[in-house]
Design a protein around this motif. Structure first.
Motif, PDB file in Angstrom:
ATOM      1  N   PRO A 173       0.937  -1.252   0.157  1.00 40.24           N
ATOM      2  CA  PRO A 173       0.180  -0.091  -0.039  1.00 40.24           C
ATOM      3  C   PRO A 173       0.920   1.227  -0.145  1.00 40.24           C
ATOM      4  N   GLU A 174       1.963   1.129   0.711  1.00 36.97           N
ATOM      5  CA  GLU A 174       3.016   2.290   0.685  1.00 36.97           C
ATOM      6  C   GLU A 174       3.300   2.665  -0.651  1.00 36.97           C
ATOM      7  N   SER A 175       3.775   1.584  -1.507  1.00 39.79           N
ATOM      8  CA  SER A 175       4.155   1.847  -2.768  1.00 39.79           C
ATOM      9  C   SER A 175       3.242   2.296  -3.801  1.00 39.79           C
ATOM     10  N   ALA A 176       1.906   1.750  -3.499  1.00 39.33           N
ATOM     11  CA  ALA A 176       0.894   2.159  -4.364  1.00 39.33           C
ATOM     12  C   ALA A 176       0.762   3.485  -4.299  1.00 39.33           C
ATOM     13  N   HIS A 177       0.996   4.146  -3.237  1.00 39.38           N
ATOM     14  CA  HIS A 177       1.382   5.693  -3.316  1.00 39.38           C
ATOM     15  C   HIS A 177       1.924   6.212  -4.297  1.00 39.38           C
ATOM     16  N   ALA A 178       3.057   5.647  -4.382  1.00 43.62           N
ATOM     17  CA  ALA A 178       4.096   6.032  -5.493  1.00 43.62           C
ATOM     18  C   ALA A 178       3.393   5.730  -6.932  1.00 43.62           C
ATOM     19  N   VAL A 179       2.946   4.624  -7.029  1.00 42.75           N
ATOM     20  CA  VAL A 179       2.557   4.428  -7.984  1.00 42.75           C
ATOM     21  C   VAL A 179       1.416   5.372  -8.662  1.00 42.75           C
ATOM     22  N   HIS A 180       0.237   5.640  -7.723  1.00 39.53           N
ATOM     23  CA  HIS A 180      -0.675   6.534  -8.166  1.00 39.53           C
ATOM     24  C   HIS A 180      -0.100   7.958  -8.345  1.00 39.53           C
ATOM     25  N   GLY A 181       1.093   8.389  -7.771  1.00 39.23           N
ATOM     26  CA  GLY A 181       1.622   9.717  -7.874  1.00 39.23           C
ATOM     27  C   GLY A 181       2.171   9.521  -9.222  1.00 39.23           C
ATOM     28  N   ALA A 182       2.828   8.631  -9.741  1.00 46.42           N
ATOM     29  CA  ALA A 182       3.216   8.378 -11.025  1.00 46.42           C
ATOM     30  C   ALA A 182       2.128   8.376 -12.317  1.00 46.42           C
ATOM     31  N   VAL A 183       1.098   7.703 -11.776  1.00 47.57           N
ATOM     32  CA  VAL A 183       0.086   7.828 -12.733  1.00 47.57           C
ATOM     33  C   VAL A 183      -0.616   9.168 -13.098  1.00 47.57           C
ATOM     34  N   VAL A 184      -0.725   9.909 -11.975  1.00 40.61           N
ATOM     35  CA  VAL A 184      -1.308  11.354 -12.028  1.00 40.61           C
ATOM     36  C   VAL A 184      -0.188  12.167 -12.747  1.00 40.61           C
ATOM     37  N   ALA A 185       0.968  12.131 -12.416  1.00 40.72           N
ATOM     38  CA  ALA A 185       1.841  12.782 -12.875  1.00 40.72           C
ATOM     39  C   ALA A 185       2.130  12.539 -14.662  1.00 40.72           C
ATOM     40  N   ALA A 186       1.725  11.334 -14.999  1.00 36.76           N
ATOM     41  CA  ALA A 186       1.783  10.837 -16.111  1.00 36.76           C
ATOM     42  C   ALA A 186       0.546  11.482 -17.100  1.00 36.76           C
ATOM     43  N   ARG A 187      -0.510  11.547 -16.392  1.00 35.50           N
ATOM     44  CA  ARG A 187      -1.915  12.093 -17.069  1.00 35.50           C
ATOM     45  C   ARG A 187      -1.577  13.712 -17.102  1.00 35.50           C
ATOM     46  N   GLU A 188      -1.085  14.309 -16.252  1.00 34.83           N
ATOM     47  CA  GLU A 188      -0.763  15.691 -16.205  1.00 34.83           C
ATOM     48  C   GLU A 188      -0.033  16.042 -17.409  1.00 34.83           C
ATOM     49  N   ALA A 189       1.085  15.343 -17.425  1.00 33.92           N
ATOM     50  CA  ALA A 189       1.941  15.334 -18.636  1.00 33.92           C
ATOM     51  C   ALA A 189       1.424  15.345 -19.990  1.00 33.92           C
ATOM     52  N   ASP A 190       0.690  14.318 -20.014  1.00 36.58           N
ATOM     53  CA  ASP A 190      -0.117  14.126 -21.337  1.00 36.58           C
ATOM     54  C   ASP A 190      -0.945  15.289 -21.599  1.00 36.58           C
ATOM     55  N   GLU A 191      -1.607  16.008 -20.617  1.00 36.77           N
ATOM     56  CA  GLU A 191      -2.427  17.147 -20.869  1.00 36.77           C
ATOM     57  C   GLU A 191      -1.506  18.368 -21.210  1.00 36.77           C
ATOM     58  N   ARG A 192      -0.439  18.164 -20.679  1.00 39.67           N
ATOM     59  CA  ARG A 192       0.433  19.449 -21.122  1.00 39.67           C
ATOM     60  C   ARG A 192       1.340  19.003 -22.478  1.00 39.67           C
ATOM     61  N   GLY A 193       0.842  17.982 -22.995  1.00 42.71           N
ATOM     62  CA  GLY A 193       1.864  17.616 -24.302  1.00 42.71           C
ATOM     63  C   GLY A 193       3.173  17.161 -24.116  1.00 42.71           C
ATOM     64  N   GLU A 194       3.558  16.804 -22.741  1.00 42.01           N
ATOM     65  CA  GLU A 194       4.816  16.597 -22.326  1.00 42.01           C
ATOM     66  C   GLU A 194       5.183  14.981 -22.355  1.00 42.01           C
ATOM     67  N   SER A 195       6.326  14.583 -22.445  1.00 38.36           N
ATOM     68  CA  SER A 195       6.463  13.120 -22.309  1.00 38.36           C
ATOM     69  C   SER A 195       7.508  12.906 -21.415  1.00 38.36           C
ATOM     70  N   PRO A 196       7.374  13.118 -20.120  1.00 38.97           N
ATOM     71  CA  PRO A 196       8.633  12.851 -19.192  1.00 38.97           C
ATOM     72  C   PRO A 196       8.895  11.298 -18.952  1.00 38.97           C
ATOM     73  N   THR A 197      10.208  11.051 -18.466  1.00 34.77           N
ATOM     74  CA  THR A 197      10.453   9.682 -17.687  1.00 34.77           C
ATOM     75  C   THR A 197      10.253   9.978 -16.409  1.00 34.77           C
ATOM     76  N   ILE A 198       9.587   8.959 -15.767  1.00 28.79           N
ATOM     77  CA  ILE A 198       9.052   8.857 -14.348  1.00 28.79           C
ATOM     78  C   ILE A 198       9.504   7.633 -13.726  1.00 28.79           C
ATOM     79  N   LEU A 199      10.477   7.878 -12.756  1.00 29.67           N
ATOM     80  CA  LEU A 199      10.854   6.753 -12.141  1.00 29.67           C
ATOM     81  C   LEU A 199      10.404   6.486 -10.686  1.00 29.67           C
ATOM     82  N   VAL A 200       9.826   5.520 -10.542  1.00 28.62           N
ATOM     83  CA  VAL A 200       8.724   4.948  -9.455  1.00 28.62           C
ATOM     84  C   VAL A 200       9.588   4.256  -8.365  1.00 28.62           C
ATOM     85  N   SER A 201       9.561   4.413  -7.176  1.00 27.03           N
ATOM     86  CA  SER A 201      10.125   3.623  -6.098  1.00 27.03           C
ATOM     87  C   SER A 201       9.040   2.431  -5.754  1.00 27.03           C
TER      88      SER A 201
END
Lengths: 448, 448
Positions: B369-397
């Motif tokens: 569950p602790e790590s699922a927080h990071a996963v969710h953070g990455a999911v949201v960050a990816a979606r936000e980047a898509d909205e901005r038209g960016e394609s970042p590399t996201i590293l999840v712990s």
């Protein structure tokens, strides 16, 4: 290091053929063949040394492969042995065991053949989880008949399978005729053969096919990714196994890790290697069974295969290594054992859990009860070698993790673990019920 | 690839110092310092860039390190994102999480300093299991005070700790004055700060020392093996993270994976990198806490540290990410956040488990569950980047596995998961009770 691109087929390097399957003597028309994609049947019969792994399967393998091969230095130190103990760990995937290797491949081939939904049987839940994951990857429906004893002992296996989108049914169930028959007979804890029969019956549903599991020769082919990786890793380490040890249910675990080494030895490209099968004293098919034609499940609808068997009606006592509760071993493993190319030992679960606990404390991985059998086999082999003044290299198949088996480890540490074994008379009774068939040709030079 | 031979110290590359600790205003004489080996205190204060890892610790690391870094291609496909998502998986060891990295090091240094036995506190059980394993490796006795809620929800954590030779006590317990006080107040489900206070009290026993956990700066130093390995693996892959995401309890998880990347950015040897802390809405110390001097546990006997805190008397509501239920973040993480060098977000557990389930289905690993927080953070960050038209590399712990948290995933899939959050008034009330102290010097340029 990359996962291999081809599977290795031991049949290419054997100087004998497997005894053919026979139709059931009761005249049942069924059988597996209509269920299984032609691509898998071709693999079952192939004698080509290498089979290319489809790109889509290799891509999935990369999610968890290559798996680590490590030296168990702490275990060696705790035993005070001069043997070198290596282990190959297959448990760090969601299915929790080596079974995912063939499940991914099988789901791929069923999908390619137009199947919509798979029905499978599972003992401890590892095969069910593996096939549920394979089905998820290739977008197939999935129904899992799970041996009721395991279903109740390991509820989280069910949760994982459901997370992967599978439907999980405890077996014997009210869903099939077979299930209802066994329930009526008061057999409710279940066995893998009953669950297999239920899953087969499920294929009466349109678009659904049965997906066997681990006993088939093609499953053993798929598992050779383990041994092929291990060979590369051993070369890198500069250590080569004298003995390869694995827990044996139907045998794909032993096949996967050991066949590539055995093949090298057979062609003279590698040194001799001893294959060691470890089975539970509660289900001792190689050590106490008979090499005979038998049914692969308790439906008595399937073709007969020549196998080491305790009889398809044999019900092993409840114990924690559910994956080893199968009444027979696959025909390829059986034929090798018959020819003296595999050694077999059987142990009771208390000594197995003692070695499993020692391994966990030393190496930091809790072995699945099935894998703890292999660990115990290695511990005994190391001790015997020490007594003979030898220092072999022993490669152990650590086929799965035991994180869903903590209640069994708890029972072991509390001293409440049943030390089950099966009486010789029970085995004799079961063997007396083997189907009577005329064998095509006696296999020459075997122990059978 | 070998595990690193040195730890990386971010303090070497910062242009500011951490605010000093202060004695507790109630005149308590105690404090951690007499408990902690001098070697660890030196690491806490060191500004040297590299600290050699003792050979005995590196040898232990080889039992499970290097850990895999993989690209989450299936998750990317399921999200339809243009972002690249990488994850580093620390769960495939017996402790089940990154915490083993520092536990091994701490056990080594305590042993070297002559300690016979360690007393520790654990939330979800990951720290307890890790330190039990460290103690087993270096032959130290071990008593673990485990937050009662987790003790009851996760019985197998206890079994594993006991397998490793540790004694496990649910907290609040009858064993200490602190425990008895909280039980008398009707507080029985426990918090990490109560368990910490109990473990500290345990050190009245001869030869026993307290071993803190993850908030200390030296724990963060030890965790940098994760980020150092990740840097080498990213170089091999030809991908470098724009964002590094981790679940944050006290912060060693984020520190471990991100500090090496941040250090490269600070010295100009690497590109800019965004550090993203993900915390639960039920315990939002960075997003809703205050940067202030506070106690590190509820005993109110420890020196005050300047941290983002919800108050040491704050009791977060019950939720499944027990490892994130700490009232504050470590002083180094807090100082970086204060300076805008870390971003923080807080999420409720339903959306966190949705992303955790998606990750499991796609990538074949059930996140803690602790790590699922990071996963969710990455999911949201990816979606936000898509909205901005960016394609970042996201590293999840992916700091740990969730195989002992299946009941939480089951609750999520059943729709019975509480979507806990904490009311602003509750936080205000708790912050009103912060100890009153005169700060030595105001930190310039911060948000605090």
């Amino acid at each position: 290091m990359d996962p291999p691109n081809d599977w290795y087929n031991l049949l290419a390097d054997l100087d004998f053929e497997l005894p053919p399957d026979l139709p059931p003597p009761n005249g049942a028309a069924g059988g597996l063949s209509p269920q299984i994609p032609l691509s898998l049947i071709r693999q079952e019969l192939s004698t080509k040394r290498w089979t290319p792994i489809p790109d889509d399967v290799v891509a999935r393998f990369r999610q968890w492969r290559p798996t680590p091969l490590r030296r168990a230095r702490e275990l060696e130190a705790a035993l005070g042995t001069r043997a070198t103990i290596l282990y190959k760990y297959e448990g760090a995937n969601m299915a929790g065991s080596h079974k995912l290797n063939t499940a991914v491949a099988q789901a791929y081939y069923y999908k390619a053949a137009g199947t919509k939904r798979l029905a499978v049987a599972t003992g401890a839940g590892q095969w069910g989880t593996a096939i549920a994951e394979g089905c998820r990857m290739f977008e197939l429906g999935c129904r899992v008949y799970m041996v009721r004893k395991s279903y109740e002992d390991k509820p989280y296996r069910k949760t994982i399978m459901e997370m992967l989108g599978a439907e999980v049914v405890p077996s014997p169930s009210e869903e099939t005729e077979t299930g209802r028959r066994f329930l009526a007979e008061g057999q409710s804890s279940g066995t893998l053969s009953i669950a297999l029969a239920e899953a087969m019956e499920e294929t009466l549903v349109e678009g659904t096919r049965f997906c066997a599991g681990s006993a088939e020769t093609y499953s053993m082919l798929h598992q050779t990714v383990v041994g092929l990786e291990a060979m590369a890793q051993c070369s890198e380490l500069g250590a080569w196994p004298d003995v390869v040890v694995a827990g044996v249910g139907a045998g794909s675990n032993l096949a996967g890790i050991a066949f590539p080494f055995l093949g090298r030895a057979l062609t003279g490209e590698g040194p001799e290697v001893r294959l060691l099968s470890v089975e539970p004293a509660a289900c001792p098919k190689l050590t106490k069974g008979r090499y005979a034609y038998d049914y692969t499940d308790s439906s008595e609808q399937t073709p007969l295969q020549k196998m080491y068997t305790l009889g398809s009606r044999f019900t092993p006592p409840s114990m924690h290594a559910g994956g080893l509760r199968y009444h027979a071993t696959g025909k390829l493993i059986s034929a090798l054992f018959d020819r003296g190319m595999i050694d077999a030992v059987a142990y009771r679960q208390q000594e197995v859990f003692a070695s499993g606990t020692l391994f966990a404390r030393c190496e930091g991985i809790v072995p699945a009860p099935e894998s703890a059998h292999a660990v115990h086999g290695a511990v005994v082999a190391a001790r015997e070698a020490d007594e003979r003044g030898e220092s072999p290299t022993i490669l152990v198949s650590l086929s799965g993790h035991g994180l869903f088996d903590m209640s069994a480890y708890e029972a072991y540490s509390n001293g409440t673990l049943d030390d089950v074994e099966v009486a010789d008379e029970t085995i004799e009774e079961s063997l007396a019920q083997l189907p009577e068939v005329a064998e095509p040709v006696a296999s020459a030079g075997g122990r059978g």
